[in-house]
Scaffold this active site. Structure first.
Site, PDB file in Angstrom:
ATOM      1  N   GLU A   1       0.799  -0.958  -0.039  1.00 36.35           N
ATOM      2  CA  GLU A   1       0.164   0.080  -0.047  1.00 36.35           C
ATOM      3  C   GLU A   1       0.988   1.189  -0.053  1.00 36.35           C
ATOM      4  O   GLU A   1       0.342   2.157  -0.701  1.00 36.35           O
ATOM      5  CB  GLU A   1      -0.935   0.252   1.192  1.00 36.35           C
ATOM      6  CG  GLU A   1      -2.058  -1.038   1.002  1.00 36.35           C
ATOM      7  CD  GLU A   1      -3.123  -0.701  -0.043  1.00 36.35           C
ATOM      8  OE1 GLU A   1      -3.122   0.336  -0.512  1.00 36.35           O
ATOM      9  OE2 GLU A   1      -3.330  -1.523  -0.451  1.00 36.35           O
TER      10      GLU A   1
ATOM     11  N   TYR B   1      -6.984   6.324   3.819  1.00 43.82           N
ATOM     12  CA  TYR B   1      -7.192   5.380   2.621  1.00 43.82           C
ATOM     13  C   TYR B   1      -6.474   4.087   3.013  1.00 43.82           C
ATOM     14  O   TYR B   1      -6.778   3.026   2.969  1.00 43.82           O
ATOM     15  CB  TYR B   1      -6.905   5.700   1.191  1.00 43.82           C
ATOM     16  CG  TYR B   1      -6.718   4.709   0.314  1.00 43.82           C
ATOM     17  CD1 TYR B   1      -7.734   3.955  -0.132  1.00 43.82           C
ATOM     18  CD2 TYR B   1      -5.209   4.182   0.021  1.00 43.82           C
ATOM     19  CE1 TYR B   1      -7.327   2.711  -1.197  1.00 43.82           C
ATOM     20  CE2 TYR B   1      -5.060   3.134  -0.782  1.00 43.82           C
ATOM     21  CZ  TYR B   1      -6.344   2.417  -1.388  1.00 43.82           C
ATOM     22  OH  TYR B   1      -6.144   1.425  -2.089  1.00 43.82           O
TER      23      TYR B   1
ATOM     24  N   ASP C   1     -10.201   3.895  -3.519  1.00 43.92           N
ATOM     25  CA  ASP C   1      -9.060   4.447  -4.485  1.00 43.92           C
ATOM     26  C   ASP C   1      -9.499   4.923  -5.776  1.00 43.92           C
ATOM     27  O   ASP C   1     -10.759   5.102  -6.118  1.00 43.92           O
ATOM     28  CB  ASP C   1      -7.890   3.431  -4.723  1.00 43.92           C
ATOM     29  CG  ASP C   1      -8.115   2.199  -5.614  1.00 43.92           C
ATOM     30  OD1 ASP C   1      -9.478   2.071  -5.992  1.00 43.92           O
ATOM     31  OD2 ASP C   1      -7.226   1.429  -5.892  1.00 43.92           O
TER      32      ASP C   1
END
Length: 338
Positions: free
Chosen positions: A31, A114, A132
């Protein structure tokens, strides 16, 4: 959607499909790398990174300079600095384990809302809302949201939240990401292959090609500067940039400030030493998120190495020194001109 994912989801090295929990370290590392960077660019770098630092404690114990050098070329170098800080904090204060909730994850260095949601869902099975760019595009089309994505962020999230299941939320999040990346693409979406086509509002309205709406592009500002290629014998001078700021802590060629309206003559005052500097033909251009950069490259050759701040690196190995992309471009420009 989960059935489609089980059959068609991408095979990525940080994933564990079929409802099996993924390794939190791998999920976190992926990520961080995927922020502002494409999957295609990340996959080989992820594998190399994992081979070198296979566990969180291994990364926490690593020399920060080596990690930054391994990160070179991925851009957004604050991510790497925050990643090191996060790994060290987790080892020192959390027993080498990641917390398993969004709120706790979001308090760690370099993990925003996020990323916290993605890690909580994918690594720990939390029903977090993961949005996203791919997911946002799918939502905009599925619900025919007639506004640019930035303006419709809250509405997109609301729709995504209503669809997020309690069962296999991590797989579901990755399924919608894959749908956006493989089927519901920005251009020429493959609607016949979409498992949601019958319920997709944009498809029913014949507006798939129109959505999501795009906001007017902002014009990037132009900055200029000079990079200094100083040779002495078979070596070139490199310097480590200040730890805070753009490309902080990275090894680089000496450089002037980068400023709007900067001319080469004024920038030459930042040369690391008085020497017979010569501006090489042409320029190096690089695009950052908020500005475009044009660099002139000045070259000087000395008979001996003066005592200067920085380190001398063999000319033949300068492109292997882990330079950020913009400085690697400048080094290639200089080498091509020699």
């Amino acid at each position: 959607m989960l059935a489609w994912y089980d059959a068609h989801g991408r095979d990525l090295p940080w994933r564990a499909k079929g409802g099996i929990g993924a390794d939190p370290y791998r999920v976190w590392l992926s990520e961080i790398m995927l922020q502002q960077t494409t999957v295609a660019a990340v996959v080989p770098r992820f594998r190399a990174f994992l081979a070198r630092w296979p566990t969180l404690p291994a990364l926490a114990a690593a020399d920060a300079r080596e990690v930054l050098a391994a990160w070179a070329g991925l851009g957004y170098y604050a991510r790497a600095r925050n990643m090191i800080a996060c790994a060290r904090l987790l080892v020192a204060a959390h027993g080498g384990c990641f917390p398993d909730t969004e709120d706790a994850l979001a308090r760690l260095p370099g993990i925003g809302r996020y990323s916290a949601a993605a890690i909580a869902a994918i690594a720990f099975g939390r029903p977090a809302v993961v949005v996203d760019g791919n997911v946002a595009r799918v939502m905009a089309r599925a619900f025919a949201i007639a506004a640019p994505l930035k303006a419709a962020k809250a509405l997109v999230r609301d729709h995504a939240a209503r669809l997020t299941p309690m069962a296999r939320p991590g797989d579901y999040a990755q399924a919608v990401m894959d749908l956006g990346a493989m089927v519901c693409t920005p251009k020429a979406p493959d609607c016949p292959a979409c498992p949601w086509r019958r319920d997709c509002a944009a498809h029913q309205l014949g507006r798939v090609a129109d959505l999501p709406l795009t906001a007017p592009r902002t014009v990037r500002r132009q900055r200029r500067g000079v990079v200094f290629w100083l040779e002495a014998g078979d070596a070139v001078l490199l310097r480590r940039r200040p730890p805070v700021g753009l490309l902080g802590g990275m090894l680089a060629l000496p450089s002037s400030d980068w400023a709007e309206g900067q001319d080469a003559a004024r920038a030459m005052a930042a040369a690391p030493v008085a020497a017979p500097w010569r501006l090489l033909p042409g320029h190096v251009r690089h695009v950052f998120t908020h500005f475009e950069l044009e660099l002139a490259v000045a070259r000087a050759v000395l008979a001996e190495r003066p005592l200067l701040e920085g380190e001398w690196t063999a000319t033949a190995r300068v492109l292997d020194a882990g330079l950020p992309t913009v400085f690697a471009k400048a080094a290639r420009h200089a080498l091509d001109a020699i």
